[in-house]
Design a protein around this motif. Sequence first.
Motif, PDB file in Angstrom:
ATOM      1  N   ASN A 117      46.179  44.649  21.881  1.00  0.00           N
ATOM      2  CA  ASN A 117      47.192  45.719  21.199  1.00  0.00           C
ATOM      3  C   ASN A 117      47.840  46.437  22.385  1.00  0.00           C
ATOM      4  OD1 ASN A 117      46.157  44.733  18.805  1.00  0.00           O
ATOM      5  ND2 ASN A 117      44.493  46.211  18.857  1.00  0.00           N
ATOM      6  N   GLN A 118      47.233  46.558  23.602  1.00  0.00           N
ATOM      7  CA  GLN A 118      47.879  47.650  24.582  1.00  0.00           C
ATOM      8  C   GLN A 118      48.725  46.710  25.627  1.00  0.00           C
ATOM      9  OE1 GLN A 118      44.507  47.260  24.056  1.00  0.00           O
ATOM     10  NE2 GLN A 118      44.236  49.152  22.805  1.00  0.00           N
ATOM     11  N   THR A 119      48.422  45.597  25.974  1.00  0.00           N
ATOM     12  CA  THR A 119      49.357  44.821  26.627  1.00  0.00           C
ATOM     13  C   THR A 119      49.549  43.448  26.553  1.00  0.00           C
ATOM     14  OG1 THR A 119      47.458  44.185  28.157  1.00  0.00           O
ATOM     15  CG2 THR A 119      48.759  46.165  28.840  1.00  0.00           C
ATOM     16  N   VAL A 120      50.733  42.910  26.773  1.00  0.00           N
ATOM     17  CA  VAL A 120      51.020  41.446  26.550  1.00  0.00           C
ATOM     18  C   VAL A 120      51.530  40.802  27.920  1.00  0.00           C
ATOM     19  CG1 VAL A 120      52.103  39.877  25.326  1.00  0.00           C
ATOM     20  CG2 VAL A 120      51.423  41.867  24.167  1.00  0.00           C
ATOM     21  N   VAL A 121      50.806  40.169  28.755  1.00  0.00           N
ATOM     22  CA  VAL A 121      51.222  39.686  30.114  1.00  0.00           C
ATOM     23  C   VAL A 121      51.830  38.200  29.750  1.00  0.00           C
ATOM     24  CG1 VAL A 121      50.411  39.019  32.259  1.00  0.00           C
ATOM     25  CG2 VAL A 121      49.178  40.723  30.976  1.00  0.00           C
ATOM     26  N   PHE A 122      53.271  38.247  29.407  1.00  0.00           N
ATOM     27  CA  PHE A 122      53.773  36.920  29.015  1.00  0.00           C
ATOM     28  C   PHE A 122      53.994  35.746  29.989  1.00  0.00           C
ATOM     29  CE2 PHE A 122      56.159  40.267  26.603  1.00  0.00           C
ATOM     30  CZ  PHE A 122      55.984  39.730  25.309  1.00  0.00           C
ATOM     31  N   HIS A 123      54.000  36.025  31.343  1.00  0.00           N
ATOM     32  CA  HIS A 123      53.912  34.866  32.433  1.00  0.00           C
ATOM     33  C   HIS A 123      52.636  34.211  32.555  1.00  0.00           C
ATOM     34  CE1 HIS A 123      52.483  38.004  35.053  1.00  0.00           C
ATOM     35  NE2 HIS A 123      51.934  37.100  35.852  1.00  0.00           N
ATOM     36  N   GLN A 124      51.590  35.154  32.401  1.00  0.00           N
ATOM     37  CA  GLN A 124      50.289  34.527  32.271  1.00  0.00           C
ATOM     38  C   GLN A 124      49.836  33.698  31.034  1.00  0.00           C
ATOM     39  OE1 GLN A 124      47.509  37.602  33.233  1.00  0.00           O
ATOM     40  NE2 GLN A 124      47.729  37.056  35.326  1.00  0.00           N
TER      41      GLN A 124
ATOM     42  N   LEU B 250      61.848  30.180  41.090  1.00  0.00           N
ATOM     43  CA  LEU B 250      60.577  29.333  40.398  1.00  0.00           C
ATOM     44  C   LEU B 250      59.682  30.297  40.869  1.00  0.00           C
ATOM     45  CD1 LEU B 250      61.288  25.712  40.060  1.00  0.00           C
ATOM     46  CD2 LEU B 250      61.849  27.272  38.501  1.00  0.00           C
ATOM     47  N   GLN B 251      58.737  30.922  39.933  1.00  0.00           N
ATOM     48  CA  GLN B 251      57.735  31.809  40.520  1.00  0.00           C
ATOM     49  C   GLN B 251      56.345  30.791  40.313  1.00  0.00           C
ATOM     50  OE1 GLN B 251      58.168  34.851  41.143  1.00  0.00           O
ATOM     51  NE2 GLN B 251      60.442  34.557  40.516  1.00  0.00           N
ATOM     52  N   TRP B 252      56.316  30.090  41.176  1.00  0.00           N
ATOM     53  CA  TRP B 252      54.798  29.313  41.570  1.00  0.00           C
ATOM     54  C   TRP B 252      53.749  30.289  41.747  1.00  0.00           C
ATOM     55  CZ3 TRP B 252      55.107  24.652  39.784  1.00  0.00           C
ATOM     56  CH2 TRP B 252      56.335  23.919  39.999  1.00  0.00           C
ATOM     57  N   SER B 253      54.108  31.366  42.098  1.00  0.00           N
ATOM     58  CA  SER B 253      52.965  32.320  42.329  1.00  0.00           C
ATOM     59  C   SER B 253      52.394  32.877  41.091  1.00  0.00           C
ATOM     60  CB  SER B 253      53.525  33.710  42.996  1.00  0.00           C
ATOM     61  OG  SER B 253      54.534  34.318  42.156  1.00  0.00           O
ATOM     62  N   ASN B 254      52.924  32.616  39.810  1.00  0.00           N
ATOM     63  CA  ASN B 254      52.205  32.679  38.493  1.00  0.00           C
ATOM     64  C   ASN B 254      50.943  31.928  38.653  1.00  0.00           C
ATOM     65  OD1 ASN B 254      54.286  34.487  37.805  1.00  0.00           O
ATOM     66  ND2 ASN B 254      55.193  33.006  36.484  1.00  0.00           N
ATOM     67  N   VAL B 255      51.028  30.666  39.073  1.00  0.00           N
ATOM     68  CA  VAL B 255      49.745  29.760  39.021  1.00  0.00           C
ATOM     69  C   VAL B 255      48.470  30.712  39.879  1.00  0.00           C
ATOM     70  CG1 VAL B 255      48.623  27.793  39.853  1.00  0.00           C
ATOM     71  CG2 VAL B 255      51.015  27.995  39.114  1.00  0.00           C
ATOM     72  N   SER B 256      48.906  31.308  41.028  1.00  0.00           N
ATOM     73  CA  SER B 256      47.761  32.037  41.859  1.00  0.00           C
ATOM     74  C   SER B 256      47.303  33.396  41.189  1.00  0.00           C
ATOM     75  CB  SER B 256      48.201  32.257  43.091  1.00  0.00           C
ATOM     76  OG  SER B 256      49.574  33.000  43.249  1.00  0.00           O
ATOM     77  N   ASP B 257      48.430  33.971  40.593  1.00  0.00           N
ATOM     78  CA  ASP B 257      48.217  35.137  39.772  1.00  0.00           C
ATOM     79  C   ASP B 257      47.000  34.797  38.466  1.00  0.00           C
ATOM     80  OD1 ASP B 257      49.573  36.650  41.401  1.00  0.00           O
ATOM     81  OD2 ASP B 257      51.383  36.306  39.937  1.00  0.00           O
ATOM     82  N   LEU B 258      47.198  33.608  37.770  1.00  0.00           N
ATOM     83  CA  LEU B 258      46.348  33.130  36.688  1.00  0.00           C
ATOM     84  C   LEU B 258      44.877  33.059  37.206  1.00  0.00           C
ATOM     85  CD1 LEU B 258      46.236  32.271  33.712  1.00  0.00           C
ATOM     86  CD2 LEU B 258      46.709  30.041  34.541  1.00  0.00           C
ATOM     87  N   PHE B 259      44.698  32.340  38.429  1.00  0.00           N
ATOM     88  CA  PHE B 259      43.475  32.057  38.781  1.00  0.00           C
ATOM     89  C   PHE B 259      42.914  33.174  39.573  1.00  0.00           C
ATOM     90  CE2 PHE B 259      45.266  27.819  37.775  1.00  0.00           C
ATOM     91  CZ  PHE B 259      44.164  27.110  36.848  1.00  0.00           C
ATOM     92  N   ASP B 260      43.654  34.080  40.061  1.00  0.00           N
ATOM     93  CA  ASP B 260      42.874  35.341  40.850  1.00  0.00           C
ATOM     94  C   ASP B 260      42.820  36.346  39.739  1.00  0.00           C
ATOM     95  OD1 ASP B 260      43.133  33.532  43.096  1.00  0.00           O
ATOM     96  OD2 ASP B 260      45.204  34.624  43.706  1.00  0.00           O
ATOM     97  N   ASP B 261      43.061  36.583  38.682  1.00  0.00           N
ATOM     98  CA  ASP B 261      42.896  37.398  37.879  1.00  0.00           C
ATOM     99  C   ASP B 261      41.382  37.497  37.450  1.00  0.00           C
ATOM    100  OD1 ASP B 261      42.931  39.353  35.717  1.00  0.00           O
ATOM    101  OD2 ASP B 261      44.023  38.166  34.296  1.00  0.00           O
ATOM    102  N   THR B 262      40.750  38.847  37.905  1.00  0.00           N
ATOM    103  CA  THR B 262      39.496  38.825  37.676  1.00  0.00           C
ATOM    104  C   THR B 262      38.995  39.243  36.212  1.00  0.00           C
ATOM    105  OG1 THR B 262      39.773  41.297  38.266  1.00  0.00           O
ATOM    106  CG2 THR B 262      39.274  39.683  40.089  1.00  0.00           C
TER     107      THR B 262
END
Length: 290
Positions: A249-256, A66-78
Amino acid sequence: MTTTAPQLRKPRGKKRGGVLGNTGLYLATGVAAFLFLVPFYLLVRNALSTDAEITGEHWKFFPTHLQWSNVSDLFDDTSVDFARSMWNSLVVAVSMTVGILLICSLAGYALARIPYKHSNKIFYLVLGTLMVPTAVTFVPSFVLVSSLGWVDTYRGLIIPGLFSGFTCFLFRQYFLGFPKELEEAARVDGLGYWGAYWKVVVPNSLNFFAAIATITFISGWNAFLWPLVIGQDPGAWTVQVALSSYMTNQTVVFHQIFMATAISILPLIFVFLFLQRWLVQGIAQTGIKG
């Protein structure tokens, strides 16, 4: 003269049709529940997966790690301040809910109870606003809000949506069926229309108010087009606008996308579960069927 004794009827057993009917009902309910829960399963599953696991050709019921780090990646995205967008949506949804409940309930009560020779004409005008497409008023509303300097502000996001003709109509129909005896007793005690509304009508109409509040909150939280136009600065984005920024159009960040969606629906689930009993009762009191 002879009389015949009444014949005793034998108790009937349960019909097979009743058992089969119940079985069919439970089966249909189970299938409907399964279909309802599948999107939530996919949402949670993909939110805790990597992009490779989401788009991979080999499907797993649940990710191995389980990628719980996806939560921190979401809120740390500048690039997207997701926490700020959640707060903006909360402020907008709560403010619109409180404002619509107050304004539309007062308007509906006035149309239902205060005698005025033009009340029916005003009511028909309110109903007439429901026939005007939103696309017709969208541009004039934006021009007005822009001229007032309300772009990228809470005022621009909230104030234009503080009145709903349909909600006013629902309140009027509800108050028409409200017992007049309670209001007459209030007037005997010296209360006017405002006193009767605030001290008698509102406390005895909490179920209906809760139902309208739930529907209004969900609508305000899910609003997209108007916040997209008014909230031009990223600091004024609501959660729905922020969600759209993860797909370009350039990127799709699925997990976010999936993690942000899963977190964004938590307030809606909480509100619905907390107010569902009042929601059902309140809608039943409006006379809406089907």
